[in-house]
Design an enzyme around this catalytic site. Structure first.
Site, PDB file in Angstrom:
ATOM      1  NE  ARG A 179      25.962  42.093  19.424  1.00 19.62           N
ATOM      2  CZ  ARG A 179      25.647  41.506  18.265  1.00 19.62           C
ATOM      3  NH1 ARG A 179      26.559  41.272  17.356  1.00 19.62           N
ATOM      4  NH2 ARG A 179      24.409  41.157  17.998  1.00 19.62           N
ATOM      5  CG  ASP A 239      28.879  61.780  34.010  1.00 18.51           C
ATOM      6  OD1 ASP A 239      29.266  61.076  34.974  1.00 18.51           O
ATOM      7  OD2 ASP A 239      29.560  61.990  32.998  1.00 18.51           O
ATOM      8  CE1 TYR A 269      35.551  63.627  30.472  1.00 17.03           C
ATOM      9  CE2 TYR A 269      34.111  62.578  28.869  1.00 17.03           C
ATOM     10  CZ  TYR A 269      35.349  62.711  29.454  1.00 17.03           C
ATOM     11  OH  TYR A 269      36.384  61.922  29.029  1.00 17.03           O
ATOM     12  CE  LYS A 274      37.547  59.201  34.348  1.00 16.15           C
ATOM     13  NZ  LYS A 274      36.526  60.131  33.907  1.00 16.15           N
TER      14      LYS A 274
HETATM   15  C1  LIG Z   1      36.219  60.433  32.523  1.00 17.61           C
HETATM   16  C2  LIG Z   1      34.805  60.857  32.470  1.00 17.61           C
HETATM   17  C3  LIG Z   1      33.952  60.358  31.495  1.00 17.61           C
HETATM   18  C4  LIG Z   1      34.458  59.481  30.366  1.00 17.61           C
HETATM   19  O1  LIG Z   1      34.941  58.270  30.789  1.00 17.61           O
HETATM   20  P1  LIG Z   1      35.963  57.425  29.876  1.00 17.61           P
HETATM   21  O2  LIG Z   1      35.920  56.081  30.486  1.00 17.61           O
HETATM   22  O3  LIG Z   1      37.272  58.117  29.973  1.00 17.61           O
HETATM   23  O4  LIG Z   1      35.432  57.432  28.476  1.00 17.61           O
HETATM   24  C5  LIG Z   1      32.632  60.725  31.554  1.00 17.61           C
HETATM   25  N1  LIG Z   1      32.160  61.533  32.508  1.00 17.61           N
HETATM   26  C6  LIG Z   1      32.955  62.047  33.459  1.00 17.61           C
HETATM   27  C7  LIG Z   1      32.386  62.940  34.486  1.00 17.61           C
HETATM   28  C8  LIG Z   1      34.301  61.724  33.463  1.00 17.61           C
HETATM   29  O5  LIG Z   1      35.098  62.263  34.385  1.00 17.61           O
END
Ligand SMILES: *Cc1c(COP(=O)(O)O)cnc(C)c1O
Length: 394
Positions: free
Chosen positions: A60, A185, A113, A210
């Site tokens: 972990r 972010d 987000y 992403k």
């Molecule tokens: C998709 C997204 C997230 C969350 O990511 P997940 O892997 O779907 O939990 C966070 N911040 C932004 C800007 C996003 O587009």
């Protein structure tokens, strides 16, 4: 600003994507690190299990696979160290839980987000942590919102859906002046086209789901921090017991190797379609910071070295029927959440419903597009026929 001493920076960031987190001499010459599936790690002696002075102690906490991605992401982001979480949202919530204490106050961009907002309003409120939303375009005006107990300014750039570009250096200077941390972010630029730590951020999170993974086949998150924060952050991170699966980590490591070429194509096709959209009579406004004259373009040009494939449109007002005909007619563009994969996507959205520090006053339907790696002519043809269906249903 500090950098992971294990990694070296190259003059071309594309080179670092190829070399980071890999050490073929430690893996029998194989180019890629192996995928370690493991919980138990055996200690060689009574003495070592008592002192725990071994490189790996428990699955972990760290595996060679996890370590490879941590090093690679720290290098990509230009931070000191990174931790990997099972999703982008868990990177956000884990980061907040690691840095905030009961009685703290945070400033969160109104363009964030949405699920991050839900976490602030739900769990953080329950834990006695207060959130204030601010106008993403506030710049150094953030200073006026900083209180005695403000711990963190949370930024996201560009903002989700509306693509607002924040003046991160101005926000960071004002926050640091009052001893407040700044997080970003950094998912849109994937850490590649925006170097958060060079622009004053102390913490950068990404939905690795992403562009790092890049193929819509895994969920992952990353948290990268500066050197002064590393020790306290990593010990609190461990308290939460988060760890991602080794196969998903491998997919992100594999994705990072092609990040530069994929993003280049996303950028080129995205800009071409954004420019083309500008000339369409159906479109009121194109929200793409890489487009000259678009909102945020000057700041984007100053601080970013590229654009990814995600941007938004505001359509001229039409009936709901016509909007439905547009979406239902798309053939190449899929309708679905997430983005950053090889395929193009389109979703409807409405920021008016959840902003609180700012108001959204455009009348037309908002559409978010992710421009994938398909041929750009085919994508244009798909949008063209969907607009024709929209006109027929008007
Ligand atoms: C998709 C997204 C997230 C969350 O990511 P997940 O892997 O779907 O939990 C966070 N911040 C932004 C800007 C996003 O587009």
């Amino acid at each position: 600003m500090s950098h992971n001493p294990k990694n070296s920076r190259f003059s071309n960031a594309a080179t670092a994507l190829i070399t980071s987190g890999r050490n073929p001499s430690e893996q029998f010459g194989f180019v890629n690190p192996p995928v370690y599936h493991g919980s138990t790690v055996l200690y060689p002696s009574y003495e070592t299990i008592k002192t725990k002075q071994t490189r790996y102690g428990y699955g972990r906490r760290l595996t060679p696979t996890m370590e490879a991605l941590q090093d690679s992401v720290a290098d990509l982001e230009g931070g000191y160290g990174s931790k990997i979480t099972p999703s982008g949202l868990s990177a956000i919530t884990t980061m907040l839980l690691c840095f905030l204490r009961a009685g703290d106050h945070i400033l969160v961009t109104d363009s964030t987000y949405r699920p991050a907002r839900v976490f602030c309003e739900g769990m953080l409120t329950d834990l006695g942590i207060e959130t204030t939303y601010y106008d993403p375009l506030i710049g150094d005006g953030i200073a006026d919102l900083i209180k005695e107990n403000t711990k963190l300014v949370y930024t996201e750039c560009p903002g989700s859906q509306t693509m607002d570009i924040q003046d991160i250096p101005a926000i960071a200077a004002a926050a640091h002046d009052k001893g407040v941390l700044v997080s970003i972010d950094n998912t849109w630029a994937a850490g590649h086209y925006f170097k958060a730590f060079d622009h004053g951020c102390d913490i950068s999170v990404q939905a690795g789901t992403k562009y790092l993974v890049g193929h819509s086949d895994a969920m992952l998150g990353t948290i990268t921090v500066s050197e002064p924060l590393w020790k306290d952050f990593s010990s609190r991170f461990e308290m939460l017991g988060q760890c991602a699966g080794p196969d998903d980590i491998f997919l992100a490591l594999r994705g990072i190797r092609t990040l530069d070429v994929r993003l280049e194509r996303h950028m080129k096709s995205g800009l071409e379609i954004a420019q083309w959209m500008r000339e369409r009579p159906e479109v009121l406004e194109v929200l793409h910071p890489g487009l000259a004259g678009a909102p945020g373009h000057d700041l984007w040009k100053r601080d970013f070295s590229g654009a990814s494939g995600l941007f938004s449109l505001v359509l001229n007002p039409v009936s709901e029927n016509a909007v439905a005909a547009f979406f239902n007619s798309l053939k190449l563009f899929g309708m679905g959440f997430s983005w950053g994969g090889f395929e193009s996507l389109a979703i409807p959205f409405n920021p008016a419903g959840y902003r609180s520090a700012t108001t959204w006053d455009r009348d037309g339907q908002c559409v978010r597009l992710h421009i994938g790696l398909e041929g750009v002519d085919d994508l244009k043809a798909d949008l063209d026929q969907a607009f024709a269906a929209m006109a027929a249903a008007s």
